[in-house]
Enzyme design. Sequence first.
Site, PDB file in Angstrom:
ATOM      1  CG  HIS A  99      -0.263   0.021   2.544  1.00 17.53           C
ATOM      2  ND1 HIS A  99       0.074   1.183   3.200  1.00 17.53           N
ATOM      3  CD2 HIS A  99       0.157  -0.976   3.361  1.00 17.53           C
ATOM      4  CE1 HIS A  99       0.641   0.898   4.370  1.00 17.53           C
ATOM      5  NE2 HIS A  99       0.716  -0.420   4.486  1.00 17.53           N
TER       6      HIS A  99
ATOM      7  CG  ASP B 112      -3.051   3.576   2.593  1.00 22.47           C
ATOM      8  OD1 ASP B 112      -2.429   2.603   2.141  1.00 22.47           O
ATOM      9  OD2 ASP B 112      -3.927   3.477   3.477  1.00 22.47           O
TER      10      ASP B 112
ATOM     11  CG  ASP C 255       3.136   0.560   7.784  1.00 18.09           C
ATOM     12  OD1 ASP C 255       2.799  -0.062   6.755  1.00 18.09           O
ATOM     13  OD2 ASP C 255       2.367   0.701   8.762  1.00 18.09           O
TER      14      ASP C 255
ATOM     15  CD  GLU D 268      -2.684  -2.140   5.708  1.00 16.19           C
ATOM     16  OE1 GLU D 268      -2.840  -3.151   6.388  1.00 16.19           O
ATOM     17  OE2 GLU D 268      -2.213  -1.087   6.184  1.00 16.19           O
ATOM     18  CD  GLU D 269      -1.319   1.916   7.574  1.00 19.45           C
ATOM     19  OE1 GLU D 269      -1.987   1.434   8.502  1.00 19.45           O
ATOM     20  OE2 GLU D 269      -0.105   1.712   7.445  1.00 19.45           O
TER      21      GLU D 269
ATOM     22  CD  GLU E  15       1.736  -3.761   5.578  1.00 19.64           C
ATOM     23  OE1 GLU E  15       2.482  -2.949   6.168  1.00 19.64           O
ATOM     24  OE2 GLU E  15       0.587  -3.487   5.202  1.00 19.64           O
TER      25      GLU E  15
ATOM     26  CG  HIS F 242       1.396   3.101  12.380  1.00 18.22           C
ATOM     27  ND1 HIS F 242       0.128   2.643  12.580  1.00 18.22           N
ATOM     28  CD2 HIS F 242       1.751   2.638  11.150  1.00 18.22           C
ATOM     29  CE1 HIS F 242      -0.270   1.921  11.527  1.00 18.22           C
ATOM     30  NE2 HIS F 242       0.717   1.904  10.651  1.00 18.22           N
TER      31      HIS F 242
HETATM   32 ZN   LIG Z   1       1.359  -1.158   6.388  1.00 18.14          ZN
END
Ligand SMILES: [Zn+2]
Length: 395
Positions: free
Chosen positions: A74, A76, A107, A141-142, A170, A368
Amino acid sequence: MSLPVDPAANLATLIRCPSVTPAEAGALSALEAMLDPLGFAVERPVFSEVGTPDVENLYARLSGAGPHLCFAGHTDVVPVGDEAAWTHPPFAATVANGAMFGRGAVDMKGGIACFVAAVARHIGEHGAPAGSISLLITGDEEGPAVNGTQRLLEWAAAKGERWDAAVVGEPTNPEQLGDMIKIGRRGSLSGTLRVAGRQGHAAYPHLADNPVRGLTMLIDALMHPAYDEGTENFQPTNLEVTSVDVGNPAVNVIPASATASFNVRFNDRWTAESLQAEIHDRLDRAAQLTRLRPGRPEPVSFELDWRDRPSPVFVTHDDKLIALMRRAVSDVTGRQPELSTTGGTSDARFIKDYCPVVEFGLVGQTMHMVDEHVALADLETLTQIYQRLLALWFE
Ligand SMILES: [Zn+2]
């Protein structure tokens, strides 16, 4: 035209697109521009669903005669949080102390940047691959993950796309590249339990019915005894009570109702359905017990609502895919990765319905977080691992 062989350059381009879910922000266009000169046919389906934002996705395929390997991920990213707390701006791709900083660095724009570089190097060395390579990339995805990987898989399969194996990029390594390949995931199930009582004066409990007494009994039954002791590939199933809510500010009032929410991460001893049945059973039996309810012979009155869609448990049994991923990691790093099913859910849970899937990507430590960053050395190493995998896969 220059080929995208440098993972750090690829990553810097992607980080500079502020693609916070569900915004595309140029990230998929930048990826498309990298894949074009490699000969990929790129499509950009947009999916919509009432009540969720429209999401742009990307599917790119380089076709050849031979087995088909898919890379999934992903573009995003999660929001930056307090931007002022970042040492370097979150969308600047600043390099400092041998690392690149930015939201999505690990990520998982970093994983995509490395895979693209690996494909470019593979083509540079061997020419067109002896098979097909595809990239299945979502912008969702997030977020709610409604218009993302699941829809993209359905869309591609409806066009006749078939895959022999998939790698999700990932971040999977806890400390160091080469620690861990993920070969499956526990399932996840959430529920909310509500116990109804009768409001009254705390000094006159016989006139009221305290729902907190009933709720504590039911919570106890949810947690004991243990659901299992783990299985060959999985940790024990675990239930966590995540919230207990009464919302009663008065000490002299027995409240009218009480609720508790819980989440279970379960292993392959269970399915979502068999676990739901077990939980219902435990609650029904506990509701009959009256030890905490003096003078009340009737069962505890409760309602149980299952929340969201349960995520299924799965484990990949494809020995070839696992063996090649393992060998690619050990050939490049000299380390033997652990095969694991730990951690939260990922889009691999959708892909597993179409082909065998493993997950291997960067070190996840700063995902994150404020100051998310990736070591430049790790970008190079991961690129070499993916490149080795392609060589082994198409050998
Ligand atoms: Zn991810």
